[in-house]
Design a protein around this motif. Structure first.
Motif, PDB file in Angstrom:
ATOM      1  N   THR A 119       0.862  -1.174   0.000  1.00 56.04           N
ATOM      2  CA  THR A 119       0.000   0.000   0.000  1.00 56.04           C
ATOM      3  C   THR A 119       0.901   1.226   0.000  1.00 56.04           C
ATOM      4  O   THR A 119       2.042   1.169   0.484  1.00 56.04           O
ATOM      5  N   TRP A 120       0.418   2.320  -0.556  1.00 56.29           N
ATOM      6  CA  TRP A 120       1.253   3.521  -0.660  1.00 56.29           C
ATOM      7  C   TRP A 120       1.249   4.280   0.657  1.00 56.29           C
ATOM      8  O   TRP A 120       0.939   5.464   0.727  1.00 56.29           O
ATOM      9  N   ASP A 121       1.591   3.566   1.693  1.00 54.84           N
ATOM     10  CA  ASP A 121       1.785   4.119   3.022  1.00 54.84           C
ATOM     11  C   ASP A 121       3.042   4.995   3.019  1.00 54.84           C
ATOM     12  O   ASP A 121       3.995   4.703   2.280  1.00 54.84           O
ATOM     13  N   ARG A 176       0.157  10.503   8.741  1.00 58.52           N
ATOM     14  CA  ARG A 176      -0.713   9.426   9.198  1.00 58.52           C
ATOM     15  C   ARG A 176      -0.344   8.155   8.438  1.00 58.52           C
ATOM     16  O   ARG A 176      -0.317   8.127   7.217  1.00 58.52           O
ATOM     17  N   SER A 177      -0.104   7.095   9.171  1.00 58.10           N
ATOM     18  CA  SER A 177       0.479   5.905   8.555  1.00 58.10           C
ATOM     19  C   SER A 177      -0.136   4.634   9.119  1.00 58.10           C
ATOM     20  O   SER A 177      -0.483   4.568  10.304  1.00 58.10           O
ATOM     21  N   LEU A 178      -0.266   3.622   8.243  1.00 57.82           N
ATOM     22  CA  LEU A 178      -0.671   2.293   8.712  1.00 57.82           C
ATOM     23  C   LEU A 178       0.467   1.612   9.457  1.00 57.82           C
ATOM     24  O   LEU A 178       0.243   0.752  10.307  1.00 57.82           O
ATOM     25  N   HIS A 179       1.680   1.986   9.109  1.00 54.80           N
ATOM     26  CA  HIS A 179       2.849   1.360   9.714  1.00 54.80           C
ATOM     27  C   HIS A 179       2.924   1.732  11.185  1.00 54.80           C
ATOM     28  O   HIS A 179       2.651   2.871  11.573  1.00 54.80           O
ATOM     29  N   GLN A 180       3.291   0.757  12.008  1.00 47.09           N
ATOM     30  CA  GLN A 180       3.401   1.036  13.434  1.00 47.09           C
ATOM     31  C   GLN A 180       4.532   2.004  13.729  1.00 47.09           C
ATOM     32  O   GLN A 180       5.472   2.145  12.959  1.00 47.09           O
ATOM     33  N   GLN A 181       4.439   2.687  14.865  1.00 43.29           N
ATOM     34  CA  GLN A 181       5.463   3.629  15.280  1.00 43.29           C
ATOM     35  C   GLN A 181       6.771   2.891  15.574  1.00 43.29           C
ATOM     36  O   GLN A 181       6.789   1.681  15.782  1.00 43.29           O
TER      37      GLN A 181
END
Length: 258
Positions: A119-121, A176-181
């Motif tokens: 995904t273009w995260d 804002r991101s789907l990836h975890q911090q």
């Protein structure tokens, strides 16, 4: 900078490579065994979270490798010494390898968690851009028509391209991101459980050893390539002396026995 090259030269010795190769193999094996069978699975993601023990260290080595490219490129632009160009080129190749590995492992992790391979995260997008930058860096090295011009062009790209490394790291904070911090390389205390953190830190060491080993081998190969590229006409002439029997013409040799 001088100490960095000296350390790489020492590690480039055959015996040092053997020791580092064994240490790398032991470290990576221990990481896999511990990550798969010793540390408990994540309470939320289950066993798929075990990919963290190779995905995150691979990303760390990517940053490390491109950081060395940056330092070596600055050193080349400052000193003009080709040894720094050799360091930068070797580290860039390893960085590209681990960047690809990071993306592949991330896709394997993202498929069961996000429901998609890609995904273009922001984190994924900036990492893909990072890969393209250094693939372009290696491609640029193939088109330059002289070693000096190749080294200078590559050094400029090596310095500018590194700007994307902190962008990749901070992308989950800035957008804002789907990836975890970030869980370890972050401000404040790590957010990982004790046993998981210990395994992850050990994996960092093992992957760093792998980078050092690959770097030493690549530097050794690079030196051999440089030697083989020297034209025969520019190599030192053989020392003058008494000709060997094989160099004496046949007619002269036959007359001496007459």
């Amino acid at each position: 900078m001088r100490h960095l090259y000296r350390a790489l030269t020492v590690l480039g010795g055959y015996r040092a490579q053997q020791v580092m190769g064994v240490a790398t193999l032991v470290g990576l094996t221990a990481t896999v065994v511990t990550g798969l069978f010793v540390v408990p699975p994540d309470a939320t993601q289950g066993n798929v979270q075990r990919l963290m023990y190779v995905h995150v260290p691979a990303a760390w080595v990517t940053f490390l490798a491109f950081g060395v490219v940056f330092v070596a490129s600055v050193a080349y632009l400052k000193t003009g010494r080709m040894q720094w160009d050799r360091v930068a080129a070797a580290s860039a190749e390893i960085g590209v390898l681990f960047c690809v590995l990071t993306i592949v492992l991330g896709s394997l992790w993202g498929r069961p968690v996000w429901g998609t391979w890609w995904t273009w995260d922001p984190r994924l997008t900036t990492t893909a851009v990072l890969l393209l930058i250094y693939v372009g860096y290696l491609s640029l090295r193939k088109v330059a028509d002289s070693p000096a011009r190749r080294a200078k062009w590559a050094a400029v790209v090596g310095v500018i391209g590194f700007i994307d490394v902190p962008i990749v790291h901070q992308s989950v904070v800035w957008w804002r991101s789907l990836h975890q911090q970030a869980t370890v390389l972050r401000l404040g205390a790590p957010t990982v459980a004790g046993s998981m953190l210990a395994t992850l830190l050990f994996a960092f060491v093992a992957f760093s050893l792998a980078y050092g080993y690959l770097m030493a081998v690549r530097m050794r190969v690079g030196r051999l390539e440089d030697r083989s590229a020297v034209p025969v006409s520019s190599r030192p002439a053989p020392r003058a002396g008494r000709p060997r029997p094989a160099d004496v013409p046949t007619s002269v040799a036959s007359d001496s026995h007459a």
